[in-house]
Design a protein around this motif. Structure first.
Motif, PDB file in Angstrom:
ATOM      1  N   ARG A 210       6.669  -1.511  -2.995  1.00 56.27           N
ATOM      2  CA  ARG A 210       6.178  -1.907  -4.313  1.00 56.27           C
ATOM      3  C   ARG A 210       5.317  -0.815  -4.942  1.00 56.27           C
ATOM      4  O   ARG A 210       5.425  -0.555  -6.146  1.00 56.27           O
ATOM      5  N   GLN A 211       4.442  -0.177  -4.152  1.00 56.01           N
ATOM      6  CA  GLN A 211       3.503   0.793  -4.724  1.00 56.01           C
ATOM      7  C   GLN A 211       3.670   2.148  -4.029  1.00 56.01           C
ATOM      8  O   GLN A 211       3.366   2.284  -2.843  1.00 56.01           O
TER       9      GLN A 211
ATOM     10  N   TYR B  34      12.235  -0.087  -2.233  1.00 56.96           N
ATOM     11  CA  TYR B  34      11.810  -0.917  -1.105  1.00 56.96           C
ATOM     12  C   TYR B  34      10.297  -1.075  -0.980  1.00 56.96           C
ATOM     13  O   TYR B  34       9.827  -1.973  -0.281  1.00 56.96           O
TER      14      TYR B  34
ATOM     15  N   ASN C 270       2.965  -4.351   5.159  1.00 55.41           N
ATOM     16  CA  ASN C 270       3.819  -5.132   4.269  1.00 55.41           C
ATOM     17  C   ASN C 270       4.277  -4.268   3.096  1.00 55.41           C
ATOM     18  O   ASN C 270       3.452  -3.835   2.280  1.00 55.41           O
ATOM     19  N   PRO C 271       5.591  -4.002   2.974  1.00 57.82           N
ATOM     20  CA  PRO C 271       6.090  -3.177   1.859  1.00 57.82           C
ATOM     21  C   PRO C 271       5.763  -3.747   0.485  1.00 57.82           C
ATOM     22  O   PRO C 271       5.764  -3.022  -0.510  1.00 57.82           O
ATOM     23  N   GLU C 272       5.490  -5.053   0.424  1.00 60.20           N
ATOM     24  CA  GLU C 272       5.157  -5.680  -0.851  1.00 60.20           C
ATOM     25  C   GLU C 272       3.695  -5.486  -1.242  1.00 60.20           C
ATOM     26  O   GLU C 272       3.330  -5.685  -2.393  1.00 60.20           O
ATOM     27  N   GLN C 273       2.881  -5.108  -0.284  1.00 58.35           N
ATOM     28  CA  GLN C 273       1.444  -5.031  -0.546  1.00 58.35           C
ATOM     29  C   GLN C 273       0.848  -3.644  -0.342  1.00 58.35           C
ATOM     30  O   GLN C 273      -0.173  -3.323  -0.956  1.00 58.35           O
TER      31      GLN C 273
END
Length: 295
Positions: free
Chosen positions: A260-261, A258, A233-236
């Protein structure tokens, strides 16, 4: 009469004042060859410390023959490459001609057959080699252009040269440094127009491939594609990047857009570095330093 033109420039050079070429018998020489650069580093084995580095950028070089010619010209001017007394000489090659095969299935007599499944080989042009990928129960089969292979050997006529594929040294270092309890993690090694993508989890290496990109949009496409395939997951997730990428580059900005971290990786641990290396970004020359662990 020498009609070969010089198409390289020395973009960076480091040498600890305590290091002398007369100490070569106590040192290893590491060389990383790609289509865009030739880089070399010296590690003092007794002190377990890197003491010298040279980075040559290849300019308007397009063919394997031209790369081989530039290697010869660089060797003509670099005292480090002219030295023959090194303990070990290790050379890594960066290209897309490689495949990983489980060691239990590997048969040396069929190494060309394994590689042909993934690469368009020319038996007249390529030399096929293999090495066991340290930290994995796998063999890395790879091809190197014959003209580069022969030129590299001719530079060191008095030494046995150990060739490896760049992915082998990257895998070794990443597995050595990664916290296996951190879950599934993606690592990027960025070169000009190429990116190596590694995915590691608690069970070890899950994915390794080298992608060719022409733009930041191509670059991020491959990263997101692998994340989707690996159910990340690109958000996590956190992505760790090494290589020729800087905090103000278009590639890094595209990653931050794109993912997050995103963080930069550190130099390989368990080896020291002369204070002369302090001005370098920690994530630079990871491919070169990683050769120290490919015994």
């Amino acid at each position: 009469m020498n009609t070969i033109n010089t198409h390289f420039r020395l973009s960076y050079q480091i040498q600890d004042e305590a290091f002398k070429l007369s100490q070569a018998g106590n040192c290893n020489l590491y060389v990383a060859i790609s289509s865009r650069a030739m880089r070399l580093a010296v590690a003092d084995v007794e002190r377990n410390k890197f003491v010298a580095l040279e980075d040559y950028e290849l300019i308007t070089v397009f063919t394997p023959l031209q790369i081989a010619e530039q290697l010869r010209l660089i060797a003509d001017q670099s005292p480090i490459l002219q030295e023959q007394r090194w303990l070990d000489v290790r050379i890594s090659v960066s290209n897309q001609f490689f495949t990983l095969v489980p060691e239990t299935l590997f048969d040396p007599t069929h190494q060309e057959d394994y590689l042909r499944l993934h690469s368009n080989l020319d038996p007249q042009q390529h030399v096929i080699l293999y090495n066991r990928t340290f930290g994995l129960d796998a063999v890395n089969i790879f091809a190197i252009d014959g003209v580069i292979y022969r030129m590299a050997q001719s530079v060191f006529p008095e030494r046995t040269v150990q060739f490896t594929h760049q992915t082998s040294s990257l895998i070794k270092s990443v597995l050595h440094q990664t916290d296996r309890n951190a879950g599934r993690v993606m690592h990027l090694f960025v070169e000009r127009n190429y990116v190596t993508v590694l995915v590691v989890d608690e069970n070890g290496l899950q994915f390794c491939n080298v992608f060719h990109y022409l733009s930041p949009e191509d670059f991020i496409y491959f990263v997101i594609f692998v994340m989707q395939e690996q159910k990340m997951n690109p958000e996590q997730e956190t992505i760790t990047a090494w290589g020729d990428i800087t905090p103000d580059s278009s590639l890094f900005n595209m990653l931050k857009k794109y993912i997050r971290q995103v963080k930069f990786g550190k130099r390989p641990a368990d080896v020291g570095y002369s204070y002369k290396f302090d001005d370098l970004f920690d994530h630079r020359y990871f491919e070169l330093f990683s050769l120290h662990f490919c015994e």
